[in-house]
Design a protein around this motif. Structure first.
Motif, PDB file in Angstrom:
ATOM      1  N   UNK A 272       0.829  -1.208   0.000  1.00 33.56           N
ATOM      2  CA  UNK A 272       0.000   0.000   0.000  1.00 33.56           C
ATOM      3  C   UNK A 272       0.861   1.255   0.000  1.00 33.56           C
ATOM      4  N   UNK A 273       1.949   1.225   0.758  1.00 31.84           N
ATOM      5  CA  UNK A 273       2.848   2.377   0.775  1.00 31.84           C
ATOM      6  C   UNK A 273       3.517   2.577  -0.582  1.00 31.84           C
ATOM      7  N   UNK A 274       3.942   1.473  -1.217  1.00 37.38           N
ATOM      8  CA  UNK A 274       4.549   1.597  -2.541  1.00 37.38           C
ATOM      9  C   UNK A 274       3.567   2.213  -3.542  1.00 37.38           C
ATOM     10  N   UNK A 316       4.314   6.355   2.603  1.00 36.77           N
ATOM     11  CA  UNK A 316       3.145   6.440   1.733  1.00 36.77           C
ATOM     12  C   UNK A 316       3.137   7.742   0.934  1.00 36.77           C
ATOM     13  N   UNK A 317       4.134   8.595   1.154  1.00 32.52           N
ATOM     14  CA  UNK A 317       4.285   9.817   0.366  1.00 32.52           C
ATOM     15  C   UNK A 317       5.157   9.566  -0.858  1.00 32.52           C
ATOM     16  N   UNK A 318       6.330   8.976  -0.633  1.00 34.51           N
ATOM     17  CA  UNK A 318       7.268   8.741  -1.732  1.00 34.51           C
ATOM     18  C   UNK A 318       7.168   7.343  -2.311  1.00 34.51           C
ATOM     19  N   UNK A 319       6.588   6.405  -1.563  1.00 34.28           N
ATOM     20  CA  UNK A 319       6.538   5.015  -1.989  1.00 34.28           C
ATOM     21  C   UNK A 319       7.831   4.269  -1.749  1.00 34.28           C
ATOM     22  N   UNK A 320       8.773   4.885  -1.024  1.00 37.94           N
ATOM     23  CA  UNK A 320      10.092   4.291  -0.834  1.00 37.94           C
ATOM     24  C   UNK A 320      10.256   3.748   0.589  1.00 37.94           C
ATOM     25  N   UNK A 321      11.139   2.741   0.710  1.00 31.84           N
ATOM     26  CA  UNK A 321      11.508   2.247   2.030  1.00 31.84           C
ATOM     27  C   UNK A 321      12.271   3.333   2.786  1.00 31.84           C
ATOM     28  N   UNK A 322      12.128   3.316   4.107  1.00 32.44           N
ATOM     29  CA  UNK A 322      12.805   4.278   4.960  1.00 32.44           C
ATOM     30  C   UNK A 322      13.764   3.552   5.896  1.00 32.44           C
ATOM     31  N   UNK A 323      14.827   4.240   6.289  1.00 29.02           N
ATOM     32  CA  UNK A 323      15.825   3.650   7.190  1.00 29.02           C
ATOM     33  C   UNK A 323      15.596   4.018   8.647  1.00 29.02           C
ATOM     34  N   UNK A 324      14.511   4.698   8.942  1.00 25.15           N
ATOM     35  CA  UNK A 324      14.229   5.137  10.311  1.00 25.15           C
ATOM     36  C   UNK A 324      13.901   3.952  11.212  1.00 25.15           C
ATOM     37  N   UNK A 325      14.098   4.086  12.531  1.00 24.48           N
ATOM     38  CA  UNK A 325      13.759   2.994  13.457  1.00 24.48           C
ATOM     39  C   UNK A 325      12.271   2.649  13.378  1.00 24.48           C
ATOM     40  N   UNK A 326      11.960   1.394  13.700  1.00 28.55           N
ATOM     41  CA  UNK A 326      10.572   0.944  13.705  1.00 28.55           C
ATOM     42  C   UNK A 326      10.105   0.748  15.144  1.00 28.55           C
ATOM     43  N   UNK A 327       8.802   0.888  15.337  1.00 27.76           N
ATOM     44  CA  UNK A 327       8.211   0.670  16.655  1.00 27.76           C
ATOM     45  C   UNK A 327       8.110  -0.826  16.945  1.00 27.76           C
ATOM     46  N   UNK A 328       8.469  -1.209  18.159  1.00 26.54           N
ATOM     47  CA  UNK A 328       8.403  -2.608  18.583  1.00 26.54           C
ATOM     48  C   UNK A 328       7.490  -2.706  19.803  1.00 26.54           C
ATOM     49  N   UNK A 329       6.426  -3.486  19.679  1.00 24.94           N
ATOM     50  CA  UNK A 329       5.463  -3.659  20.771  1.00 24.94           C
ATOM     51  C   UNK A 329       5.545  -5.099  21.268  1.00 24.94           C
ATOM     52  N   UNK A 330       5.904  -5.277  22.512  1.00 22.06           N
ATOM     53  CA  UNK A 330       6.009  -6.599  23.130  1.00 22.06           C
ATOM     54  C   UNK A 330       4.884  -6.767  24.149  1.00 22.06           C
ATOM     55  N   UNK A 331       4.166  -7.871  24.016  1.00 20.67           N
ATOM     56  CA  UNK A 331       3.059  -8.144  24.924  1.00 20.67           C
ATOM     57  C   UNK A 331       3.066  -9.619  25.295  1.00 20.67           C
TER      58      UNK A 331
END
Length: 335
Positions: A272-274, A316-331
């Motif tokens: 969807x982002x692409x 979802x603006x550029x359609x490109x992958x980003x190198x920024x950190x991702x959110x991690x949710x542990x439950x």
């Protein structure tokens, strides 16, 4: 899952804008952290991110994405074979319109790959169909170096940007002929062209991760196989928004009866982002919350440690992958 602020969403990221009550519950009753899944100096990609998440370090010259895809698709390749991703794409007036050919169905994909083999195929040069827009080209006994751009980075740009470069001029000419002549061969199809990219070769990793992989894309299946995991093939797992989320969850729950660890991968948000379709991404995230996360919380499955995270962020603006950190949710579910 991760993205950046989107003006159409009130400058919220899709995962913040979406109604995801199950994920919100996990956030409030678990731990929320972040992870840098793309090391410095690396391009943001699924294979780099997943290998990082699984605890492996790969060299900066790592180029085995399409080999993972071959491994995940059950193809036999040798150390001397060059694997290349072959996307079915759509162009209009020489401008790239869709990196995924508007999602051709299985029959259409097989028909197109058959045509490509009829026109270009040789014993040492074979296209392989996986029944969707993601396909492979295997070049046997080839040691060339290839430079090519991913088609999802070239939306709204000239089809000429798809042409590749190689240190073997004969191979370069051969590959570029496939790219340019396919536009004529496939002119009557919605997916009316191809993109050849992601060169890859066989590589060895320690086979020391025990568990199973549930995924709709071959690159993730191949990563799992390369590190010793079992791959569960799920009918209806398509690697796009039409995937059967419930079937993938049920396969995961079945696997947890024998495995301590299952990697469940969902590709639809990335696609969807692409497409630069943030509202579609929101809808997909809400579907995942309803059909995957909610049953995980409500079904009687015993004690579960659940981690929800993206492998990498995709804009979802550029359609490109980003190198920024991702959110991690542990439950942790204790019932």
């Amino acid at each position: 899952m991760d993205d950046e602020p989107i003006p159409e969403l009130g400058n919220m990221a899709p995962a913040s804008y979406a109604s995801m009550p199950s994920l919100s519950f996990m956030r409030s009753h678990g731990e929320v952290n972040s992870q840098q899944t793309i090391p410095d100096g690396y391009a943001a990609s699924t294979e780099i991110a997943l290998m990082t998440i699984l605890g492996f370090t790969v060299g900066s010259d790592f180029d085995s994405r399409s080999w993972f895809e071959a491994l995940g698709g059950g193809l036999e390749v040798t150390d001397s074979d060059l694997c290349l991703r072959c996307n079915l794409i759509t162009h209009c007036n020489s401008i790239i319109e869709s990196h995924c050919g508007h999602y051709p169905d299985t029959d259409e994909s097989h028909t197109i790959i058959k045509k490509l083999n009829e026109h270009f195929g040789e014993d040492d040069f074979t296209f392989h169909s996986f029944g969707n827009f993601r396909n492979l080209l295997i070049v046997r006994n080839c040691w060339a170096k290839i430079s090519a751009s991913p088609p999802h980075r070239l939306l709204d740009q000239s089809v000429d940007r798809l042409l590749i470069r190689a240190n073997d001029l004969t191979l370069e000419e051969r590959l570029n002929r496939c790219i340019t002549e396919s536009r004529t061969i496939l002119r009557k199809h919605i997916a009316n062209g191809i993109a050849i990219w992601a060169p890859g070769r066989a590589i060895s990793f320690p086979n020391n991760i025990k568990g199973s992989v549930v995924a709709g894309v071959n690159v993730v299946k191949g990563i799992g196989r390369s590190v010793g995991m079992s791959v569960i093939d799920v009918p209806g797992a398509t690697g796009d928004e039409f995937t059967d989320y419930s079937a993938k969850l049920n396969a995961t729950l079945q696997a947890l009866k024998k495995d301590d660890f299952v990697l469940l991968h969902i590709e639809a948000t990335d696609e969807a982002s692409h497409e630069r379709a943030p509202f579609k991404k929101v809808r997909i995230l809400e579907t995942i919350d309803q059909l995957v996360l909610s049953p995980l919380l409500t079904k009687r499955t015993g004690v579960l440690q659940i981690t929800v995270q993206g492998d990498h962020a995709t804009s979802s603006l550029s359609g490109k992958h980003l190198s920024s950190p991702v959110t991690v949710i542990n439950y942790t579910k204790n019932e």
